[in-house]
Design an enzyme around this catalytic site. Structure first.
Site, short mmCIF file in Angstrom:
data_model
loop_
_atom_site.label_atom_id
_atom_site.label_comp_id
_atom_site.label_asym_id
_atom_site.label_seq_id
_atom_site.Cartn_x
_atom_site.Cartn_y
_atom_site.Cartn_z
N PHE A 87 -80.46 29.14 -72.01
CA PHE A 87 -80.87 28.06 -71.14
C PHE A 87 -80.09 26.80 -71.47
CE2 PHE A 87 -83.87 28.53 -74.68
CZ PHE A 87 -83.84 27.28 -75.26
N TYR A 115 -77.77 21.49 -85.84
CA TYR A 115 -79.15 21.08 -85.60
C TYR A 115 -80.10 21.20 -86.79
CZ TYR A 115 -77.70 20.61 -80.81
OH TYR A 115 -77.04 20.19 -79.67
#
Length: 409
Positions: free
Chosen positions: A409, A123
């Site tokens: 998450f 990322y």
């Protein structure tokens, strides 16, 4: 790429989530866990890439508010469930999803995007920097003792059913949110996450156990854990697997850790997500017997540089001009004058000469105060253009406590 990218519809969810499971190994999740994620998924903030009727890419964004230095909470998109079908790699699908998603986050008016990465090398090219780290401990509890402070003996500990104690534990948790940058203010429904306890994923350990700490009739802490019995010829050597240890004061915190290290028939306490400056590191009698390891945790992306830098405060007065490079979100590129202190900050575009040059990735890494700009400069990722500017900014961007993401998450 000619595949169709669109917002997720309810009747697409099963195929969409099934593709996600396939991308992460093809083992279906336990039904309890799958139901939770289906309930938490925000369809209007989730996208899929479709090749005809086949889903070949997935990505979502939870609605969060992230604690930042100074105690404020900033709106953030919690990027999640990102996958690309193995049959459709190297076709630009991931890039197209990141492009669509960051454009959406900007339109939603959220200054930050955050994520946890299955592969951390992915990322950075999209402007994400590692903003929080987490520590894992494997404590040899046969040789390590907890040196508890005064008041620990006044704390009463009792076993409770994890589900029955959920409301009490959540109340303690809510009182601690914001005590560290990086912690999440969650929407309703997320209190179910720490109670997930699928038998398929215990690996021979006990069902989820819970102990609450009380003082004067008030719940002041809790520990959730599993106990995994093991033995050898010489005797028992079970493992305590600590999932959550939370308390409102040092005495209660120490009492909980002392309990975990003193459980009969066990020899090890394992904890896989603790702050890198966790007070337990100063409670143990022998840090060498605790096998502390550190890894990346939450990756941070500034979607709106000006709004994000204005939303936090700074340890010491700072007045610097930042030359920011952001190839993926060019609206952030250019010079920004940051002026701030412990009371507040402003960050506006300027034509003044730059003091520091860095990319938005480095800003994301330093944003929560856990990664020093000086460390990044030492790695060649931040350039000092005015003498003294690096030291000024590095100190100002810091945090008295390490940032920490308390759950994934």
């Amino acid at each position: 790429m000619t595949s169709d990218i669109r917002v997720l519809r309810k009747d697409d969810f099963e195929r969409w989530y099934g593709r996600l499971e396939l991308a992460f190994g093809g083992v279906p999740e336990p039904s309890q866990e799958r139901r939770l994620w289906e309930d938490l998924t925000e369809l209007d903030r989730s996208i899929g890439v479709w090749d005809g009727e086949e889903c070949v890419g997935t990505a979502g964004a939870f609605t969060f508010r992230v604690a930042v230095p100074g105690g404020a909470f900033v709106d953030a998109a919690g990027v999640t469930m990102v996958s690309v079908a193995a049959t459709h790699r190297r076709r630009g699908i991931l890039t197209s999803m990141m492009r669509r998603q960051l454009d959406d986050v900007r339109a939603w008016g959220e200054p930050l995007a955050v994520l946890t990465a299955s592969e951390p090398a992915i990322y950075g090219r999209f402007g994400y920097g590692v903003g929080t780290r987490q520590a894992a401990l494997t404590v040899d509890s046969t040789r390590v003792r907890i040196e508890a402070p005064a008041g620990a003996d006044d704390v009463t500990l009792r076993f409770v059913d994890a589900a029955e104690a959920a409301e009490r534990c959540e109340a303690v948790y809510l009182r601690t949110v914001g005590t560290r940058p990086g912690m999440l203010a969650r929407r309703p429904g997320w209190e179910r996450l720490p109670l997930l306890d699928s038998p398929e994923e215990r690996g021979g350990a006990s069902p989820l156990l819970c102990v609450v700490a009380e003082r004067g009739g008030e719940t002041v802490g809790f520990a959730r854990f599993h106990n995994k019995p093991e033995s050898e010829w010489a005797g028992p050597k079970g493992r305590v697997q600590a999932r959550d240890v939370t308390a409102l004061d040092p005495a209660a915190y120490a009492a909980l850790w002392r309990f975990l290290c003193d459980i009969d028939l066990t020899a090890t306490v394992e904890a896989y997500n603790r702050p890198v400056d966790d007070p337990v590191l100063s409670l143990v009698s022998d840090i060498r017997r605790c096998e502390v390891r550190v890894r990346d945790s939450m990756h941070v992306r500034l979607v709106d540089v000006g709004a994000a830098l204005e939303a936090r405060t700074y340890l010491t007065p700072v007045d610097v001009v930042l030359e920011v490079e952001d190839r993926f979100c060019p609206w952030n590129s250019g010079r920004w004058r940051l002026s701030g202190d412990a009371k507040g900050a402003s960050c506006e575009r300027t034509e003044e000469a730059a003091d520091l040059a860095l990319s938005v990735r480095e800003l994301g890494a330093a944003y929560l105060g856990g990664v020093s700009l000086a460390e990044l400069a030492g790695a060649g990722r931040v350039r000092e253009l005015r003498e003294g500017a690096l030291a000024e900014a590095a100190v100002a961007f810091g945090s008295p406590v390490a940032p920490w993401l308390q759950h994934g998450f």
